[in-house]
Design a protein around this motif. Structure first.
Motif, mmCIF file in Angstrom:
data_model
loop_
_atom_site.group_PDB
_atom_site.id
_atom_site.type_symbol
_atom_site.label_atom_id
_atom_site.label_comp_id
_atom_site.label_asym_id
_atom_site.label_seq_id
_atom_site.Cartn_x
_atom_site.Cartn_y
_atom_site.Cartn_z
ATOM 1 N N ALA A 179 0.845 -1.203 0.000
ATOM 2 C CA ALA A 179 0.000 0.000 0.000
ATOM 3 C C ALA A 179 0.876 1.248 0.000
ATOM 4 O O ALA A 179 1.949 1.269 0.615
ATOM 5 C CB ALA A 179 -0.920 0.010 1.212
ATOM 6 N N VAL A 181 0.889 5.050 1.275
ATOM 7 C CA VAL A 181 0.301 6.092 2.121
ATOM 8 C C VAL A 181 0.915 7.395 1.643
ATOM 9 O O VAL A 181 2.113 7.629 1.817
ATOM 10 C CB VAL A 181 0.598 5.839 3.614
ATOM 11 C CG1 VAL A 181 0.067 6.990 4.464
ATOM 12 C CG2 VAL A 181 0.001 4.509 4.054
ATOM 13 N N THR A 213 -1.846 -3.831 -5.183
ATOM 14 C CA THR A 213 -1.543 -2.602 -4.442
ATOM 15 C C THR A 213 -2.759 -1.696 -4.340
ATOM 16 O O THR A 213 -3.695 -1.781 -5.144
ATOM 17 C CB THR A 213 -0.406 -1.801 -5.123
ATOM 18 O OG1 THR A 213 -0.803 -1.473 -6.464
ATOM 19 C CG2 THR A 213 0.886 -2.591 -5.151
ATOM 20 N N VAL A 216 -3.665 5.290 -0.696
ATOM 21 C CA VAL A 216 -4.608 6.077 0.094
ATOM 22 C C VAL A 216 -3.969 7.420 0.441
ATOM 23 O O VAL A 216 -2.776 7.486 0.746
ATOM 24 C CB VAL A 216 -5.030 5.350 1.381
ATOM 25 C CG1 VAL A 216 -5.683 4.018 1.063
ATOM 26 C CG2 VAL A 216 -3.855 5.144 2.312
ATOM 27 N N GLN A 231 -7.684 2.673 6.919
ATOM 28 C CA GLN A 231 -8.227 2.479 5.575
ATOM 29 C C GLN A 231 -7.456 1.386 4.833
ATOM 30 O O GLN A 231 -8.044 0.547 4.146
ATOM 31 C CB GLN A 231 -8.194 3.786 4.780
ATOM 32 C CG GLN A 231 -8.859 3.671 3.412
ATOM 33 C CD GLN A 231 -8.841 4.988 2.650
ATOM 34 O OE1 GLN A 231 -8.442 6.020 3.173
ATOM 35 N NE2 GLN A 231 -9.269 4.944 1.403
ATOM 36 N N VAL A 232 -6.129 1.415 4.972
ATOM 37 C CA VAL A 232 -5.305 0.383 4.339
ATOM 38 C C VAL A 232 -5.683 -0.999 4.867
ATOM 39 O O VAL A 232 -5.897 -1.947 4.095
ATOM 40 C CB VAL A 232 -3.803 0.662 4.574
ATOM 41 C CG1 VAL A 232 -2.968 -0.559 4.181
ATOM 42 C CG2 VAL A 232 -3.353 1.885 3.795
ATOM 43 N N ARG A 235 -9.157 -2.131 3.614
ATOM 44 C CA ARG A 235 -9.224 -2.466 2.195
ATOM 45 C C ARG A 235 -8.302 -3.623 1.811
ATOM 46 O O ARG A 235 -8.576 -4.361 0.868
ATOM 47 C CB ARG A 235 -8.886 -1.233 1.347
ATOM 48 C CG ARG A 235 -9.916 -0.135 1.419
ATOM 49 C CD ARG A 235 -9.446 1.114 0.679
ATOM 50 N NE ARG A 235 -9.107 0.833 -0.718
ATOM 51 C CZ ARG A 235 -8.537 1.720 -1.535
ATOM 52 N NH1 ARG A 235 -8.249 2.934 -1.083
ATOM 53 N NH2 ARG A 235 -8.267 1.399 -2.777
ATOM 54 N N VAL A 239 -2.141 -6.927 3.806
ATOM 55 C CA VAL A 239 -1.031 -6.120 3.319
ATOM 56 C C VAL A 239 0.236 -6.487 4.092
ATOM 57 O O VAL A 239 0.194 -6.730 5.305
ATOM 58 C CB VAL A 239 -1.345 -4.610 3.471
ATOM 59 C CG1 VAL A 239 -1.544 -4.222 4.937
ATOM 60 C CG2 VAL A 239 -0.247 -3.757 2.836
ATOM 61 N N LEU A 242 4.340 -1.245 3.270
ATOM 62 C CA LEU A 242 3.871 0.111 3.005
ATOM 63 C C LEU A 242 4.988 0.932 2.386
ATOM 64 O O LEU A 242 6.160 0.789 2.760
ATOM 65 C CB LEU A 242 3.437 0.813 4.299
ATOM 66 C CG LEU A 242 2.249 0.311 5.098
ATOM 67 C CD1 LEU A 242 2.034 1.222 6.298
ATOM 68 C CD2 LEU A 242 1.003 0.245 4.231
#
Length: 333
Positions: A179, A181, A213, A216, A231-232, A235, A239, A242
């Motif tokens: 993810a 950020v 991936t 956000v 949020q990560v 969703r 994960v 990051l």
């Protein structure tokens, strides 16, 4: 305090000869120039800034437009400012800081012949200030990259490649669900150049490597970091890594991961895109792609002064990203 008349008497020349030595507007014999320069040193003479500007059509001032918006990290902005100011000193120039985010300040200092050159930060993809720069007498350098950079002098980190570098590093460690950020929503909505390029590089490299991936936005605050992490995890619950491009939020991102039962790096790896001092200043030194703010500021000044001297055409310089592995990334077990 010595005056130009004092220098002229000590050197046995006229005041106009001293002025020509200072301005370089007329050829002066080597012997006479040496006498004048020796007198200047002996008397510790410093030309009056206003008189010097009139004589040479130079102000010895660089204008730096660094908008201090609420959604930017002022501490990182000031690293760029420090790089500009330090480099300007080597060219015997001062820096006039402009903190508003519209073109009126540019036009005011340019029309008033207050500066020799302009450096502008926080560039947007379709920045409304850029057309104003094109019409100014003074040369300008952008720290950032607009969508159309033809005919402009630009310098920045290659943020597209910075994101790709972070993604490739995590993929080599075995991570397949990553993810991003990223910057605050307002920065993304303005299409600020660095934020757009980070996002593009992250998505493009992830796609090329066949990774799963998400990206956000993250407000630059403790509550913003909590919301982004949640949020990560909502969703993408599985994960494993990051990429964080939000210096202010970094400590809260790490703390929130820990509170949610995700230890860095044992449960989740993290790569930060940030200045080196920010990465090593965390409780856990972070693997990072460095944002060399001081270097970029110095290069911007060098480019601006070369333009002032007519020695350099417009060009774009994107610095190659460098990733330093520290304690926040690990092989996926």
């Amino acid at each position: 305090m010595a005056t130009i008349d004092d220098v002229a008497r000590a050197a046995g020349v006229s005041t106009s000869t001293v002025s020509y030595v200072l301005s370089g507007k007329r050829p002066i014999s080597a012997a006479t120039r040496l006498r004048v320069e020796r007198s200047i040193r002996d008397l510790a003479y410093r030309p009056h800034a206003g008189a010097r500007a009139l004589a040479s059509s130079r102000t010895n001032v660089i204008g730096l437009m660094a908008p201090l918006r609420v959604d930017v990290n002022v501490s990182v902005i000031m690293q760029f400012v420090t790089g500009v100011v330090t480099a300007a000193r080597t060219f015997d120039h001062d820096v006039l800081l402009l903190t508003q985010d519209d073109a009126t300040g540019l036009e005011r200092v340019a029309d008033g012949s207050m500066v020799d050159a302009l450096i502008m930060m926080d560039i947007e993809a379709d920045d409304p200030r850029v057309p104003v720069l094109v019409g100014l007498r003074q040369p300008a350098v952008l720290i950032g990259l607009p969508r159309d950079s033809a005919g402009l002098s630009c310098v920045d980190l290659d943020f597209d490649e910075a994101a790709r570098t972070a993604v490739r590093h995590l993929a080599r460690l075995g991570h397949r669900r990553i993810a991003l950020v990223s910057s605050p929503r307002a920065v993304l909505e303005r299409h600020t150049s660095y934020a757009d390029r980070i996002l593009h590089g992250f998505l493009a490299e992830s796609s090329a490597l066949g990774l799963d991936t998400i990206a956000v936005p993250c407000e630059s605050s403790h509550t913003g970091a909590i919301a982004a992490v949640d949020q990560v995890l909502d969703r993408m619950p599985d994960v494993t890594a990051l990429v964080v491009h939000n210096e202010v939020a970094l400590p809260a991102v790490i703390a929130t991961l820990r509170e949610r039962g995700r230890d860095v790096p044992h449960d989740i790896s993290l790569v930060a895109v940030c200045p080196q001092d920010v990465a090593v200043g965390q409780p856990l030194p972070l693997t990072s792609v460095d944002i060399p703010a001081h270097v970029i500021g110095r290069v911007a000044v060098e480019m601006a002064m070369a333009r002032v001297e007519g020695e350099q055409p417009a060009e774009t310089r994107l610095l190659t990203p460098v990733l330093t592995e520290r304690l926040s990334t690990a092989h996926l077990v």
